[in-house]
Motif scaffolding. Structure first.
Motif, short mmCIF file in Angstrom:
data_model
loop_
_atom_site.label_atom_id
_atom_site.label_comp_id
_atom_site.label_asym_id
_atom_site.label_seq_id
_atom_site.Cartn_x
_atom_site.Cartn_y
_atom_site.Cartn_z
N HIS A 19 14.51 5.56 4.70
CA HIS A 19 13.39 5.46 3.77
C HIS A 19 13.40 6.69 2.87
CE1 HIS A 19 11.01 2.81 6.85
NE2 HIS A 19 12.12 2.24 6.41
N LEU A 20 13.29 6.48 1.58
CA LEU A 20 13.21 7.57 0.62
C LEU A 20 11.79 7.63 0.10
CD1 LEU A 20 15.87 9.15 -0.44
CD2 LEU A 20 16.33 7.00 0.67
N GLY A 21 11.15 8.77 0.29
CA GLY A 21 9.78 8.96 -0.17
C GLY A 21 9.70 10.06 -1.21
N VAL A 22 8.79 9.87 -2.16
CA VAL A 22 8.60 10.84 -3.23
C VAL A 22 7.85 12.05 -2.69
CG1 VAL A 22 7.48 11.26 -5.45
CG2 VAL A 22 8.67 9.10 -5.04
N GLU A 23 8.37 13.22 -2.97
CA GLU A 23 7.74 14.48 -2.57
C GLU A 23 7.47 15.29 -3.84
OE1 GLU A 23 8.93 18.21 0.25
OE2 GLU A 23 9.38 16.20 0.97
N ALA A 24 6.21 15.65 -4.05
CA ALA A 24 5.81 16.32 -5.29
C ALA A 24 6.57 17.63 -5.50
CB ALA A 24 4.30 16.58 -5.28
N ASP A 25 6.66 18.46 -4.49
CA ASP A 25 7.36 19.74 -4.58
C ASP A 25 8.73 19.56 -3.93
OD1 ASP A 25 7.88 22.41 -5.05
OD2 ASP A 25 6.88 23.08 -3.22
N PHE A 26 9.53 18.62 -4.45
CA PHE A 26 10.78 18.23 -3.82
C PHE A 26 11.78 19.38 -3.75
CE2 PHE A 26 15.20 16.87 -4.39
CZ PHE A 26 15.38 16.23 -3.18
N ARG A 27 12.38 19.52 -2.57
CA ARG A 27 13.54 20.38 -2.34
C ARG A 27 14.49 19.61 -1.44
NH1 ARG A 27 10.18 25.24 -0.38
NH2 ARG A 27 8.74 25.20 -2.11
N PRO A 28 15.75 19.51 -1.80
CA PRO A 28 16.69 18.73 -0.99
C PRO A 28 16.93 19.36 0.38
CG PRO A 28 17.87 19.90 -2.70
CD PRO A 28 16.41 20.12 -2.96
N ALA A 29 17.21 18.51 1.36
CA ALA A 29 17.60 18.96 2.69
C ALA A 29 19.08 19.30 2.65
CB ALA A 29 17.32 17.88 3.72
N ARG A 30 19.40 20.57 2.67
CA ARG A 30 20.79 21.00 2.56
C ARG A 30 21.45 21.24 3.91
NH1 ARG A 30 21.98 20.82 -2.53
NH2 ARG A 30 20.53 21.59 -4.09
N LYS A 31 20.67 21.52 4.94
CA LYS A 31 21.22 21.73 6.27
C LYS A 31 20.85 20.55 7.18
CE LYS A 31 23.16 24.20 9.57
NZ LYS A 31 24.58 24.38 9.64
N HIS A 88 0.81 -1.22 0.00
CA HIS A 88 0.00 0.00 0.00
C HIS A 88 0.85 1.27 0.00
CE1 HIS A 88 0.81 -0.59 4.29
NE2 HIS A 88 0.49 0.68 4.48
N LEU A 89 2.12 1.17 0.39
CA LEU A 89 3.04 2.31 0.34
C LEU A 89 3.87 2.32 -0.94
CD1 LEU A 89 4.33 2.35 4.03
CD2 LEU A 89 2.53 3.76 3.01
N ALA A 90 4.11 1.14 -1.50
CA ALA A 90 4.95 1.04 -2.71
C ALA A 90 4.35 1.80 -3.88
CB ALA A 90 5.15 -0.44 -3.07
N LYS A 91 3.02 1.87 -3.93
CA LYS A 91 2.38 2.57 -5.05
C LYS A 91 2.67 4.07 -5.06
CE LYS A 91 -1.99 2.86 -2.56
NZ LYS A 91 -3.36 2.37 -2.50
N ARG A 92 3.19 4.60 -3.96
CA ARG A 92 3.56 6.02 -3.88
C ARG A 92 4.94 6.29 -4.47
NH1 ARG A 92 2.17 7.12 2.49
NH2 ARG A 92 0.01 6.41 2.41
N GLY A 93 5.71 5.23 -4.74
CA GLY A 93 7.08 5.40 -5.22
C GLY A 93 8.05 5.46 -4.05
N GLY A 94 9.30 5.67 -4.35
CA GLY A 94 10.33 5.70 -3.32
C GLY A 94 10.90 4.33 -3.05
N CYS A 95 11.81 4.24 -2.10
CA CYS A 95 12.41 2.96 -1.72
C CYS A 95 12.91 3.02 -0.29
CB CYS A 95 13.55 2.53 -2.64
SG CYS A 95 14.27 3.70 -3.73
#
Length: 133
Positions: free
Chosen positions: A55-67, A38-45
């Motif tokens: 856990h890596l999850g897909v974020e639609a408005d993705f911005r990397p965590a730089r700090k 049920h979580l795999a359908k969201r993408g990520g790994c």
């Protein structure tokens, strides 16, 4: 009562699973584990060992965590730095941190990752848990 961190979730853009597998699985050596259906359908790994879960999850408005970043304890940091450099990842040094050799690297999506190797056995997780139990 809090006991421990179960896992760290980092964001990634849609379609980045192959790049995540290359970095977290191939270069860092963290085994991939299947996500629940049920979580795999969201993408990520998900990458998990007995002591570490990222856990890596897909974020639609993705911005990397730089700090903000996870700090990962490692063994044989020099060998890991060589693998990262050979795979094309830039390593970033910072101010020394007492008791550790450390380096920063960005994952394929720009998320900051800190890699720390204790300089002595007093800083290993087993010793840390014993002193804080």
């Amino acid at each position: 009562m809090l006991l421990a961190i179960d896992h760290v979730q980092l964001a990634m853009p849609a379609g980045g699973e192959a790049a995540a597998r290359g970095f977290y699985g191939d270069v860092l050596g963290l085994p991939e584990t299947p996500k629940p259906p049920h979580l795999a359908k969201r993408g990520g790994c998900w990458f998990e060992s007995q002591t570490l879960k990222i856990h890596l999850g897909v974020e639609a408005d993705f911005r990397p965590a730089r700090k903000a970043h996870p700090g990962l304890l490692v063994a044989e940091l020099d060998a890991l730095k060589t693998r990262l450099a050979q795979a094309g990842y830039a390593l970033n040094d910072d101010e020394p941190l007492e008791g550790y050799d450390r380096v920063y690297v960005d994952d394929p999506f720009g998320n900051r990752i800190e890699l720390l190797e204790p300089l002595n056995s007093a800083a290993t997780p087993e010793k840390t848990n014993e002193t804080h139990a």
